[in-house]
Design a protein around this motif. Structure first.
Motif, mmCIF file in Angstrom:
data_model
loop_
_atom_site.group_PDB
_atom_site.id
_atom_site.type_symbol
_atom_site.label_atom_id
_atom_site.label_comp_id
_atom_site.label_asym_id
_atom_site.label_seq_id
_atom_site.Cartn_x
_atom_site.Cartn_y
_atom_site.Cartn_z
ATOM 1 N N ILE A 165 -49.821 -128.553 -57.828
ATOM 2 C CA ILE A 165 -49.176 -129.564 -58.665
ATOM 3 C C ILE A 165 -47.704 -129.625 -58.293
ATOM 4 O O ILE A 165 -47.005 -128.606 -58.317
ATOM 5 N N THR A 181 -44.102 -131.672 -58.941
ATOM 6 C CA THR A 181 -43.342 -132.680 -59.694
ATOM 7 C C THR A 181 -42.048 -132.937 -58.926
ATOM 8 O O THR A 181 -41.515 -132.023 -58.288
ATOM 9 N N HIS A 223 -40.624 -129.433 -57.620
ATOM 10 C CA HIS A 223 -41.109 -128.158 -58.152
ATOM 11 C C HIS A 223 -42.589 -128.070 -57.806
ATOM 12 O O HIS A 223 -43.359 -128.989 -58.135
ATOM 13 N N SER A 244 -46.237 -125.940 -57.790
ATOM 14 C CA SER A 244 -47.023 -124.865 -58.391
ATOM 15 C C SER A 244 -48.418 -124.901 -57.804
ATOM 16 O O SER A 244 -48.951 -125.985 -57.525
ATOM 17 N N PHE A 282 -52.415 -123.261 -58.502
ATOM 18 C CA PHE A 282 -53.224 -122.591 -59.533
ATOM 19 C C PHE A 282 -54.629 -122.341 -59.021
ATOM 20 O O PHE A 282 -55.153 -123.090 -58.202
ATOM 21 N N ARG A 326 -51.519 -118.477 -61.581
ATOM 22 C CA ARG A 326 -50.570 -119.196 -60.725
ATOM 23 C C ARG A 326 -50.444 -118.472 -59.390
ATOM 24 O O ARG A 326 -50.195 -117.268 -59.342
#
Lengths: 380, 384
Positions: A194, A196, A219, A221, A223, A233
């Motif tokens: 993900i 952003t 940013h 991430s 998962f 994470r």
């Protein structure tokens, strides 16, 4: 066999000029109604959904304009011939010309000549212009869907999906001008990434290659769901500037023109291997049947003009227009029915039926005799 | 109010011409409306008969004539708001063509009657049909959409037409939702649901995932959720239940009570500007139809002659259609937030009404000036 005397040249020139003006005005009117409806129900929403400007709308309008002419041209022809010649008859022109030798045969020949011209023009529009414009309109709409990826400025539609990745453009509040990006990329191993970002723009270094997403204030991430069904994470990183590359991060190519029957021109559809394809045969027959409609429209209008007497005085014109409209609606089912046979047989049947109908109408015009010339005190 | 003014107003509103022309307008508007509605429904059923007969909605009656009749009734209610202004324009032009051809307009003009008074029937009919249009937008169309969705004739969002087959992405206040939305017994049920919440900089803050979630206490209640970070605390941004029950439904088709609630905005309501514009659009319907009626009547008074041609009627129809096109375009721009509702929805109809009144006042003043000049000339001839 004696051929009917032609119309006097100066009169013929004025008649053609009036007809051309009337025909162009009608076609303009038909286009205005059709295109305004197209704008209100389709193009304007597409422009707003994808956050595009007026140039998209203008190009869309230009490219959408030929498709209505398949029905619009026969319709405009039947109204033009009916109205212009009815005006001439009511003004006493035709009666005066009849004294100088104008015969019903001359008018029948005029109708057939205009029909032949309509046939050729309709075939040109339906067989060449409309498929090419249709293809370009499809491409324009396709590119519009993905324009937000390059501009980063969405319209009303804020979600774009490409190759499994989903890009959601959103704002903190409705007043905020710039949209933020939320990128959701699941992979085959069960991990989800993900990202952003404050700003984004998709760039392509070479045509056809995967793109690079230029992100600012990003940013990232990662998962994974573990066996205990917990979200774990696996990646956490910030980047002021980031170039994100992933396989499949490319705007899907718009289908090539050759792969879409609706985008092929008449000469292309007539060449191997298309005649073996029932869909291609149907497309060819639709083009030809639409042109046949333009062929019969002028003689039908002339016959209707000759019938504007007594009980039919108010009905003849609308009936002729209704017949052309009904014919327009029947083109697709008829083409479907004829597509079941070979292309040559289908074309022969369509052309033969059109020619016979035009000739029968011509004979009926001749049969109307004096009623073609004598004014009926019809108020126009 | 002075006695002559009150008398003039009473005459303008209830005089013989007003009553006669209003009745004629209404008669023609009704006839045209009937013809347009019949044509629209005939084309509709011709193109959708297979779909209607195959509809499998829970509320659909057995396939047959009763279902077709019900479908046509629902489509009539759905299309009525679009048909009414069109019927008003055509009906008024038709009535005015009759009045012009029979020389009635010439006689009325020669009696010295004010053109403004001649516009009163158009204003009355416009407001009356506009009120009917408002009722159709406000009540009939939303009811029709609900029934069409439940019977499976058309698809109008998960509440009316069954749950989502594919999950949808929904942006909430600082959150993004991914779920298949459906409704069971009128209650929202979200399946395969994942909620991503974002911090003030719109960076990922938390994730919550579950097989199912329901509405509870102005938010979402997840069943056995997976969370990251696993703080043990439930995460839910505000979700307005009325907004959720109307998700996937165009704001134009939302019931009036729901639309009023959504147009107020507030926590848990997304895209409230679209709802606000849709509400304004409904409220402006009577004004819009009155503007259309006044425009057509004014143009008819100017353009039509006893021996008028088809060209002038076509020109009038073109003007009416042009007005319709401009109003619809601005309304769509307002609903998309490109224009403020005041500008997009109200400005053009109000401007057209003001323009029609101003134009007729100018015409009246011009006629008065000409008459005064003639009187003066006659008086001087008399003195000589």
């Amino acid at each position: 066999m004696l051929s009917p005397p032609p119309l006097p040249r100066p009169y013929r020139r004025r008649l053609y000029r009036d007809m051309t003006g009337f025909l162009l005005a009608l076609i303009l009117g038909i286009e205005a109604i059709y295109l305004s409806d197209k704008v209100l129900t389709d193009l304007l929403f597409a422009m707003l959904d994808h956050g595009l400007g007026g140039s998209f709308l203008l190009r869309g309008i230009v490219l959408a304009s030929p498709e209505i002419l398949l029905l619009g041209l026969p319709l405009a022809l039947v109204v033009t011939v009916f109205m212009v010649l009815l005006q001439r008859r009511e003004a006493g022109d035709l009666l005066a010309l009849a004294q100088a030798g104008l015969s019903p045969g001359t008018l029948a020949r005029l109708g057939l000549m205009l029909g032949g011209l309509g046939f050729v023009v309709s075939l040109g529009i339906g067989g060449v212009l409309a498929p090419l414009a249709n293809h370009e309109l499809g491409r324009l709409r396709h590119e519009a869907r993905f324009d937000v990826l390059e501009s980063g400025q969405p319209g009303n539609r804020s979600v774009v999906r490409i190759e499994g990745a989903t890009l959601v453009f959103h704002r903190r509040s409705e007043d905020e001008a710039a949209a933020r990006l939320f990128l959701h990329v699941p992979d085959a191993a069960g991990e989800t990434r993900i990202i952003t970002a404050r700003d984004s723009a998709l760039h392509f270094e070479s045509p056809g290659a995967d793109g690079a997403l230029f992100l600012s204030g990003a940013h990232i991430s990662g998962f994974r769901s573990d066996t205990a069904a917990r979200l774990e994470r696996t990646l956490d990183a910030n980047a002021a500037e980031l170039v994100y590359r992933a396989p499949g991060l490319a705007i899907p190519a718009f289908a090539a023109r050759g792969s879409r029957i609706s985008a092929l021109t008449l000469p292309e559809l007539m060449t191997f291997p298309h005649p073996d394809d029932p869909a291609a045969r149907k497309a060819v027959l639709r083009m030809v049947l639409s042109a046949v409609l333009a062929l019969v429209a002028p003689p039908l209008a002339l016959l209707a003009m000759g019938l504007t007497r007594g009980g039919l005085s108010l009905l003849a014109g609308p009936l002729a227009i209704g017949a052309i409209l009904a014919g327009g609606f029947l083109v697709a089912p008829l083409a479907g029915a004829l597509a079941g046979m070979s292309l040559r047989s289908g074309l022969f049947l369509a052309m033969a039926a059109g020619t016979v109908a035009a000739l029968v109408l011509g004979a009926m015009i001749v049969g109307r005799g004096d009623s073609l010339f004598t004014p009926a005190r019809f108020r126009l | 109010m002075s006695a002559p003014l009150a008398r003039a107003l009473k005459l303008a509103l209830t005089g013989i011409e007003t009553r006669y022309v209003t009745a004629l307008y209404l008669h023609r508007v009704g006839l045209v409306g009937f013809v347009i509605a019949t044509t629209v429904l005939a084309i509709d059923i011709a193109g959708n008969l297979d779909r209607v007969l195959a509809a499998a909605g829970p509320e659909a009656p057995a396939a047959g004539p009763a279902r077709i009749a019900l479908y046509l009734l629902l489509r009539l209610a759905y299309n009525a708001p679009a048909i009414l202004p069109l019927a008003t324009a055509v009906g008024i032009v038709w009535a005015e063509v009759s009045l012009a051809r029979s020389h009635e307009r010439t006689i009325l003009a020669n009696t010295g009657r004010s053109p403004l008074v001649s516009l009163v029937p158009a204003l009355l009919v416009g407001l009356l049909v506009g009120a009917a249009q408002f009722a159709a937008l406000d009540l009939l169309r939303p009811l029709s959409v609900e029934a069409q969705g439940q019977m499976g004739f058309r698809a109008y969002g998960p509440r009316l037409s069954g749950p989502d087959r594919q999950p949808r992405w929904v942006t909430l206040d600082r959150a993004i939702l991914h779920a298949r939305i459906g409704f069971a017994d009128g209650e929202a049920l979200l399946q395969d649901v994942t909620l991503y919440t974002l911090d003030s900089q719109l960076r990922l803050e938390s994730i919550q995932r579950a097989a199912q979630a329901r509405l509870a206490d102005g938010g979402l209640d997840f069943e056995n959720p997976q969370r990251w970070p696993d703080t043990g605390e439930a995460i839910s941004p505000p979700v307005d239940p009325i907004w959720l029950r109307n998700i996937g439904i165009d704001p134009r088709f939302v019931t009036q009570s729901d639309l009023r609630h959504l147009a107020r905005g507030g926590a848990g309501i997304q895209d409230f500007a679209r709802y606000r514009a849709a509400l304004q659009d409904r409220r402006a319907a009577p004004l819009r139809t009155a503007a259309m009626a006044l425009l057509m009547a004014t143009l008819c008074l100017v353009v039509l002659r006893p021996r008028g041609t088809a060209g002038s009627v076509l020109m009038l129809m073109g003007a009416g259609y042009g007005f319709h096109f401009v109003v619809q375009t601005l309304s769509i721009l307002a609903e998309s937030g490109v224009l403020a509702p005041g500008l997009g929805v109200w400005a053009v109809p109000a401007g057209v009404i003001a323009g029609c009144i101003a134009f007729n006042l100018w015409r009246e003043a011009r006629v008065a000036r000409v008459l005064a000049r003639h009187r003066k000339a006659n008086a001087s001839v008399g003195t000589v």
